[in-house]
Design a protein around this motif. Structure first.
Motif, PDB file in Angstrom:
ATOM      1  N   ALA A  35      63.472   2.768  80.193  1.00 44.10           N
ATOM      2  CA  ALA A  35      64.000   4.088  79.852  1.00 44.10           C
ATOM      3  C   ALA A  35      65.479   3.925  79.598  1.00 44.10           C
ATOM      4  CB  ALA A  35      63.759   5.079  80.989  1.00 44.10           C
ATOM      5  N   LYS A  38      71.164   5.881  82.162  1.00 43.55           N
ATOM      6  CA  LYS A  38      71.948   7.114  82.124  1.00 43.55           C
ATOM      7  C   LYS A  38      72.567   7.387  83.485  1.00 43.55           C
ATOM      8  CE  LYS A  38      71.562  12.067  81.059  1.00 43.55           C
ATOM      9  NZ  LYS A  38      70.634  13.163  80.700  1.00 43.55           N
ATOM     10  N   GLU A 233      65.874   4.812  91.633  1.00 43.68           N
ATOM     11  CA  GLU A 233      65.450   4.520  90.261  1.00 43.68           C
ATOM     12  C   GLU A 233      63.929   4.473  90.163  1.00 43.68           C
ATOM     13  OE1 GLU A 233      68.916   2.009  87.989  1.00 43.68           O
ATOM     14  OE2 GLU A 233      67.454   0.877  89.158  1.00 43.68           O
ATOM     15  N   ARG A 236      62.384   8.042  90.638  1.00 45.22           N
ATOM     16  CA  ARG A 236      62.671   8.990  89.555  1.00 45.22           C
ATOM     17  C   ARG A 236      62.416   8.396  88.163  1.00 45.22           C
ATOM     18  NH1 ARG A 236      62.117  11.514  93.228  1.00 45.22           N
ATOM     19  NH2 ARG A 236      63.538  12.912  94.350  1.00 45.22           N
ATOM     20  N   ARG A 238      63.913   6.059  86.354  1.00 47.99           N
ATOM     21  CA  ARG A 238      65.118   6.076  85.548  1.00 47.99           C
ATOM     22  C   ARG A 238      65.963   4.852  85.886  1.00 47.99           C
ATOM     23  NH1 ARG A 238      69.519  10.447  86.983  1.00 47.99           N
ATOM     24  NH2 ARG A 238      70.714   8.955  85.737  1.00 47.99           N
TER      25      ARG A 238
END
Length: 352
Positions: A35, A38, A233, A236, A238
């Motif tokens: 992903a 961010k 991480e 979630r 991410r």
């Protein structure tokens, strides 16, 4: 005499507690599925009375706009206290100037009371101050009140030196032990409980972990509490664009005897004469855990930066009377310094 020698040995052990935990082998990387990276994550190590050194670095990061997209914070011991302060500052409940004012006004008596040369010391003053500042001024009562997902590491005293003993109490449910309903002050008292020197702490209302006494998670496998980032991480799905590991300066001279004097114990310089330096061992341990991060999560390691002050002045780990001087020294040092990429930090062996 024998009892006193045992007590002194325990104190010395406590001062070196961050170097005695061997830590376990690298576990699963825990990285999220592919992903776009961010946001920013912060990892703040323990610092005891060197807490303003980390606070000054955090302020500098914020001034440079590097915490603009802060999405997660992990800390233990004094690093956990700074983690809560970052939450208050980034949410507009406090300013850096006010936080600096609070730190500069702290004295030993605001943290602990030493009576009859007994250990552990009485940390009821610390609890009173945390309730006044965190609950009263910042308005945070439970972990769930924190606006930024935040993890605070604790461990059990009897587990010190064993593998996989950290409990990462997060403001969001990212693992089995997290419980957002628990008191921030109670968890902070446990996370700041230096083994032997400060009393272990029971956390009222726990259901996700055993109802027993806990101590500073940095005394176990979370010396550098980066694994909470991996857990977040994974939970979630991410990845973070950047991770900043913020720590305190490590002194390079023996100072165990001075630390003992701060606790009201005079060993007449015995430990310093022996050249005992938990600080040098702690620095090696710091490098060890950074290296473990590089092996465990190489993708994340490539986006991780380390910031650790390196100025001439030295400050004791248990002297809370010098916080203002430490803040000023670190701010001055930070003017001409910047976070170092983790892999570069490791390749240069920067930690003394």
């Amino acid at each position: 005499m024998e009892k006193r020698l045992v007590a002194l040995s325990l104190v010395c052990l406590a001062l070196a507690f961050r170097v005695t935990a061997a830590g376990g082998p690298p576990g699963p990387a825990g990285l999220a599925a592919a992903a776009p990276a961010k946001g920013v994550a912060l990892v703040i190590t323990g610092a005891a009375a060197r807490i303003p050194q980390e606070a000054a670095l955090l302020e500098a990061l914020d001034e440079r706009g590097l915490l603009k997209d802060l999405a997660f914070v992990s800390g233990d011991s004094s690093g956990a206290l700074n983690a809560i302060a970052v939450n208050a500052i980034k949410s507009g409940r406090m300013t850096w100037a006010r936080y600096r004012q609070i730190l500069e006004g702290i004295r030993n008596g605001d943290i602990f009371v030493q009576s009859d040369r007994k250990l552990p010391v009485d940390t009821s003053p610390l609890r009173a101050m945390l309730k006044r500042v965190i609950e009263g001024e910042m308005g945070f009562r439970t972990m769930g009140d924190l606006p930024i997902p935040t993890s605070i590491s604790i461990t059990r005293f009897e587990d010190l030196g064993l593998e996989k003993t950290a409990y990462r109490m997060c403001s969001e449910r990212i693992n089995a032990e997290s419980d957002p309903s628990l008191s921030i002050v109670d968890i902070l008292m446990a996370s700041t409980a230096i083994p032997v020197v400060f009393p272990a702490v029971r956390i009222p209302g726990v259901t996700t972990i055993k109802d027993i006494e806990y101590v500073d998670g940095g005394a176990g496998e979370d010396y550098v509490p980066y694994e909470a980032v991996l857990e977040f991480e994974q939970a979630r799905a991410r990845t973070f664009d950047k991770v900043f590991i913020v720590s305190r300066k490590s002194n390079t001279v023996p100072e165990v005897s001075e630390e003992l004097r701060a606790l009201g114990v005079n060993d007449r310089g015995l430990f310093d004469k022996l050249g005992i330096s938990p600080e040098r061992l702690a620095s090696r341990l710091f490098l060890k855990y950074l290296g473990q991060l590089a092996k465990q999560a190489p993708g994340l390691a490539g986006r991780t930066f380390v910031w650790r002050p390196d100025f001439q002045a030295s400050f004791l780990l248990l002297d809370f009377n010098s916080l203002g001087a430490q803040y000023a020294a670190t701010r001055e040092w930070a003017r001409n310094s910047a976070p170092v990429p983790l892999l570069e930090y490791l390749s240069e062996g920067r930690s003394p």
